[in-house]
Enzyme design. Structure first.
Site, PDB file in Angstrom:
ATOM      1  N   GLU A 136       0.854  -1.197   0.000  1.00  0.00           N
ATOM      2  CA  GLU A 136       0.000   0.000   0.000  1.00  0.00           C
ATOM      3  C   GLU A 136       0.888   1.245   0.000  1.00  0.00           C
ATOM      4  O   GLU A 136       2.048   1.181   0.401  1.00  0.00           O
ATOM      5  CB  GLU A 136      -0.904  -0.091   1.258  1.00  0.00           C
ATOM      6  CG  GLU A 136      -1.683   1.118   1.653  1.00  0.00           C
ATOM      7  CD  GLU A 136      -2.816   1.465   0.689  1.00  0.00           C
ATOM      8  OE1 GLU A 136      -2.522   1.670  -0.498  1.00  0.00           O
ATOM      9  OE2 GLU A 136      -3.965   1.605   1.131  1.00  0.00           O
ATOM     10  N   ASP A 137       0.325   2.388  -0.428  1.00  0.00           N
ATOM     11  CA  ASP A 137       1.123   3.618  -0.422  1.00  0.00           C
ATOM     12  C   ASP A 137       1.145   4.292   0.950  1.00  0.00           C
ATOM     13  O   ASP A 137       2.190   4.668   1.453  1.00  0.00           O
ATOM     14  CB  ASP A 137       0.625   4.606  -1.497  1.00  0.00           C
ATOM     15  CG  ASP A 137      -0.863   4.930  -1.382  1.00  0.00           C
ATOM     16  OD1 ASP A 137      -1.573   4.304  -0.562  1.00  0.00           O
ATOM     17  OD2 ASP A 137      -1.340   5.811  -2.131  1.00  0.00           O
ATOM     18  N   ASP A 140      -3.424   5.933   6.852  1.00  0.00           N
ATOM     19  CA  ASP A 140      -3.719   7.117   7.672  1.00  0.00           C
ATOM     20  C   ASP A 140      -4.509   6.644   8.894  1.00  0.00           C
ATOM     21  O   ASP A 140      -3.940   6.196   9.879  1.00  0.00           O
ATOM     22  CB  ASP A 140      -4.491   8.124   6.805  1.00  0.00           C
ATOM     23  CG  ASP A 140      -4.836   9.400   7.525  1.00  0.00           C
ATOM     24  OD1 ASP A 140      -4.461   9.546   8.695  1.00  0.00           O
ATOM     25  OD2 ASP A 140      -5.508  10.267   6.928  1.00  0.00           O
ATOM     26  N   PHE A 192      -1.389  16.477   3.990  1.00  0.00           N
ATOM     27  CA  PHE A 192      -1.640  15.756   2.751  1.00  0.00           C
ATOM     28  C   PHE A 192      -0.364  15.717   1.909  1.00  0.00           C
ATOM     29  O   PHE A 192       0.234  16.745   1.639  1.00  0.00           O
ATOM     30  CB  PHE A 192      -2.788  16.399   1.977  1.00  0.00           C
ATOM     31  CG  PHE A 192      -3.454  15.417   1.071  1.00  0.00           C
ATOM     32  CD1 PHE A 192      -4.362  14.501   1.577  1.00  0.00           C
ATOM     33  CD2 PHE A 192      -3.130  15.367  -0.274  1.00  0.00           C
ATOM     34  CE1 PHE A 192      -4.952  13.552   0.753  1.00  0.00           C
ATOM     35  CE2 PHE A 192      -3.719  14.430  -1.114  1.00  0.00           C
ATOM     36  CZ  PHE A 192      -4.626  13.516  -0.595  1.00  0.00           C
ATOM     37  N   ARG A 205       0.448  12.034  -9.392  1.00  0.00           N
ATOM     38  CA  ARG A 205       1.010  10.678  -9.370  1.00  0.00           C
ATOM     39  C   ARG A 205       2.310  10.642 -10.168  1.00  0.00           C
ATOM     40  O   ARG A 205       3.181   9.833  -9.900  1.00  0.00           O
ATOM     41  CB  ARG A 205       0.014   9.674  -9.981  1.00  0.00           C
ATOM     42  CG  ARG A 205      -1.229   9.448  -9.142  1.00  0.00           C
ATOM     43  CD  ARG A 205      -1.916   8.162  -9.569  1.00  0.00           C
ATOM     44  NE  ARG A 205      -3.314   8.103  -9.183  1.00  0.00           N
ATOM     45  CZ  ARG A 205      -3.757   7.683  -8.003  1.00  0.00           C
ATOM     46  NH1 ARG A 205      -2.910   7.327  -7.076  1.00  0.00           N
ATOM     47  NH2 ARG A 205      -5.042   7.647  -7.744  1.00  0.00           N
TER      48      ARG A 205
END
Ligand code: IMP
Length: 224
Positions: A136-137, A140, A192, A205
């Site tokens: 996963e990136d 949170d 963010f 991206r």
């Protein structure tokens, strides 16, 4: 003697980072970023270390590597490339890898919608009875991963471990109450972040370094 592992590299709450002019940034994003917080080269070096940790822990049998799209694709590519390099330069029998992909969505603008949608996947029957590495990136609140892990459980895999390039330092995580993956590259502040496949409404991206977006960027690329 092997060196002690670092759980995650901590990026400070108000990171000094690197000025945009210090590295190469695509011109189409230059006006919309505040600073670079993790240069691409550092991401890649940390990914090598995570790959070595993973091989050390679970490298003696076959695995299914499950990429969480879209944000996880670059990390997935680089992590698997390192695992393959380690495999072909080792005299030991290193893990054989099958790949699968799953697509999830939970964010609009900077906000979690609170709902995690699985909007596309391979046939997950391929994970039954197998060791699975989810890639996963960013984690949170951990809701996305908890939802995914719940889904995967239905297919009765032998074991599931999660590698996430980033975790976000939420209050819950500081107090040990948020889901935290087994392998984490960097722990970033509650801001963010974009770049290296992480997006803001599908933008950024195609930016190599992990950066903080500025107010102009949030406005320019906001979702209607
Ligand atoms: P969680 O469910 O709160 O853990 O959110 C995880 C998901 O939200 C990730 O898979 C990302 O798609 C997205 N996300 C959370 N924070 C960020 C961010 O800073 N940049 C880009 N995407 C993010």
């Amino acid at each position: 003697m092997s060196q002690k592992r670092v759980a995650a590299i901590k990026i400070e709450d108000d990171p000094e980072g690197y000025p945009l002019g210090a590295f190469c940034i695509p011109a189409h994003y230059a006006d919309y970023l505040e600073k670079i917080i993790i240069p691409l080269g550092v991401v890649k070096d940390r990914t090598e270390k995570l790959a070595r940790d993973i091989v050390e822990d679970i490298g003696d049998g076959p695995i299914v590597a499950l990429c969480v799209l879209k944000g996880g694709h670059q990390f997935f590519h680089d992590l698997l490339e390192w695992i393959q390099i380690i495999g072909r330069t080792s005299t030991k029998n290193i893990m054989q890898i099958r790949v699968d992909f799953i697509r999830l969505k939970s964010y609009v603008n900077e906000e979690s919608t609170g709902e995690v949608q699985i909007i596309g996947n391979d046939d997950l029957n391929g994970i039954r009875g197998r060791n699975v590495l989810v890639v996963e990136d960013i984690v949170d609140t951990g809701k996305t991963m908890e939802k995914l892990l719940g889904e995967l459980k239905k297919y009765e895999p032998k074991m599931v471990k999660v590698a996430s390039l980033l975790t976000k330092r939420s209050k819950a995580r500081i107090h040990g109450q948020a889901y935290t993956p087994e392998y984490v590259g960097f722990d970033v502040p509650k801001k963010f972040v974009v770049g290296y496949s992480l997006d803001y409404n599908e933008y950024f991206r195609d930016l190599g370094h992990i950066c903080l977006i500025n107010e102009k960027g949030k406005e320019k690329f906001k979702s209607d």
